[in-house]
Scaffold this motif. Structure first.
Motif, PDB file in Angstrom:
ATOM      1  N   ASN A   1      -4.925  28.990 -11.195  1.00  0.00           N
ATOM      2  CA  ASN A   1      -4.718  29.129  -9.758  1.00  0.00           C
ATOM      3  C   ASN A   1      -5.933  28.648  -8.969  1.00  0.00           C
ATOM      4  OD1 ASN A   1      -2.171  30.374 -10.143  1.00  0.00           O
ATOM      5  ND2 ASN A   1      -3.188  32.345 -10.509  1.00  0.00           N
ATOM      6  N   ASN A   2      -5.661  27.920  -7.888  1.00  0.00           N
ATOM      7  CA  ASN A   2      -6.690  27.474  -6.951  1.00  0.00           C
ATOM      8  C   ASN A   2      -7.807  26.686  -7.644  1.00  0.00           C
ATOM      9  OD1 ASN A   2      -7.609  27.344  -4.240  1.00  0.00           O
ATOM     10  ND2 ASN A   2      -9.185  28.863  -4.695  1.00  0.00           N
TER      11      ASN A   2
ATOM     12  N   GLU B   1      -1.860  22.940  -9.185  1.00  0.00           N
ATOM     13  CA  GLU B   1      -0.427  23.123  -8.961  1.00  0.00           C
ATOM     14  C   GLU B   1       0.340  21.811  -8.891  1.00  0.00           C
ATOM     15  OE1 GLU B   1      -2.474  23.984  -4.889  1.00  0.00           O
ATOM     16  OE2 GLU B   1      -2.839  24.317  -7.031  1.00  0.00           O
TER      17      GLU B   1
END
Length: 316
Positions: free
Chosen positions: A168-169, A285
């Motif tokens: 994530n991120n 992502e």
């Protein structure tokens, strides 16, 4: 016995002339030796400088066609003595427009022309490669036609894209190995615009395991060089002619350059050039769109950084 001192003026004059001649000869010999020493010193210094210049130019040429997604923003001499020195390059990686530190390149030169390169830029841990200076993971390419020898440790192609959904991120670097060579035109259609195309791998014509190769033996180019494909091929030809041969298992790695040049001899534009893999960077992502694609033989994550709100990414 009585010693008779001569008062012959001619004898005194001859003696004086011999003394002057001796002094002149000694002075001229001393000056000649000093001059020879100065000339030799300058000559040896010039020869040392030429050896350094050769390493400097060789790295410039090799950097055009090797070192996947590794760039440099400074390259300079660093003399360590009158007849010794080293070449130093400050290097970095590009993660979707964000510069990330990478270990510097250093090579040593001396009067004889021989030099010892700095220790390898990678160390292996559990079949993965890591940069010695930054400890960042190095993305790996895999040979689809590999044939392991009897005593060789077998490596399996990594499938790191499966881990992307858990990151994530993050801004990540991924090496993609294709199931077969594709043209540049075909490749551009396969990659989403939200992912940056950083570097293209020409692959190998050998049966060797490329996953453990040094970044200096991974040949390819960044997209900017493909604007002038003939210049890219010309740089490759220079490296093949001037570079030292590197053999692994009695196979010359530089033979890949020769065979690729022969294969690309009749190309008319960059869209016709073929590649066997590439380096991609971008937000984690965005890579989920590539997960499960049949044309991807292997995927290997490299450097990663946490995305920050103030970053201005190239793929946005």
């Amino acid at each position: 016995m009585t010693t008779i001192k001569t008062t012959d003026p001619l004898a005194k004059l001859a003696k004086k002339r011999r003394r002057i001649t001796f002094l002149k000869t000694s002075l001229f010999s001393l000056l000649a030796c000093l001059l020879a020493l100065i000339i030799s010193f300058k000559g040896l210094s010039s020869l040392t400088a030429k050896n350094g210049q050769k390493i400097y130019e060789n790295y410039q040429q090799l950097a055009q066609i090797a070192y996947p997604n590794i760039s440099y923003d400074s390259l300079y001499y660093f003399p360590s003595g009158q007849f010794t020195g080293k070449i130093h390059a400050d290097r970095f990686k590009d993660l979707d427009g964000i510069p990330v530190p990478y270990s510097p390149y250093e090579a040593y030169y001396n009067l004889t022309g021989t030099y010892d390169s700095a220790p390898g830029d990678a160390f292996s841990s559990k079949a993965a490669l890591y940069d010695r200076g930054t400890r960042q993971k190095i993305p790996q390419f895999y040979n689809t036609q590999v044939q392991f020898t009897k005593n060789e440790a077998k490596t399996s192609p990594s499938q790191d894209l499966k881990q992307v959904s858990k990151m994530n991120n993050q801004i990540i670097e991924v090496a993609i190995t294709f199931d077969k060579p594709y043209t540049y035109q075909e490749i551009k259609k396969k990659i989403p615009k939200t992912i940056k195309q950083n570097w293209f791998w020409i692959g190998t014509y050998t049966k060797l395991d490329t996953s453990q190769w040094s970044t200096s033996y991974q040949f390819g180019t960044d997209p900017d060089n493909l604007k002038s494909p003939h210049l890219f091929l010309q740089n490759m030809k220079k490296v093949y002619r001037n570079g030292s041969r590197v053999s692994i298992g009695r196979v010359d790695i530089y033979s890949d350059l020769k065979k690729y040049l022969k294969k690309s001899k009749k190309i008319k534009n960059s869209d016709q050039l073929t590649f066997s893999g590439m380096i991609l960077t971008g937000k984690s992502e965005h890579f989920e769109a590539l997960n499960g694609q049949e044309w991807i033989y292997a995927s290997s994550i490299g450097a990663t950084i946490e995305n920050q709100g103030y970053y201005k990414l190239d793929s946005n």
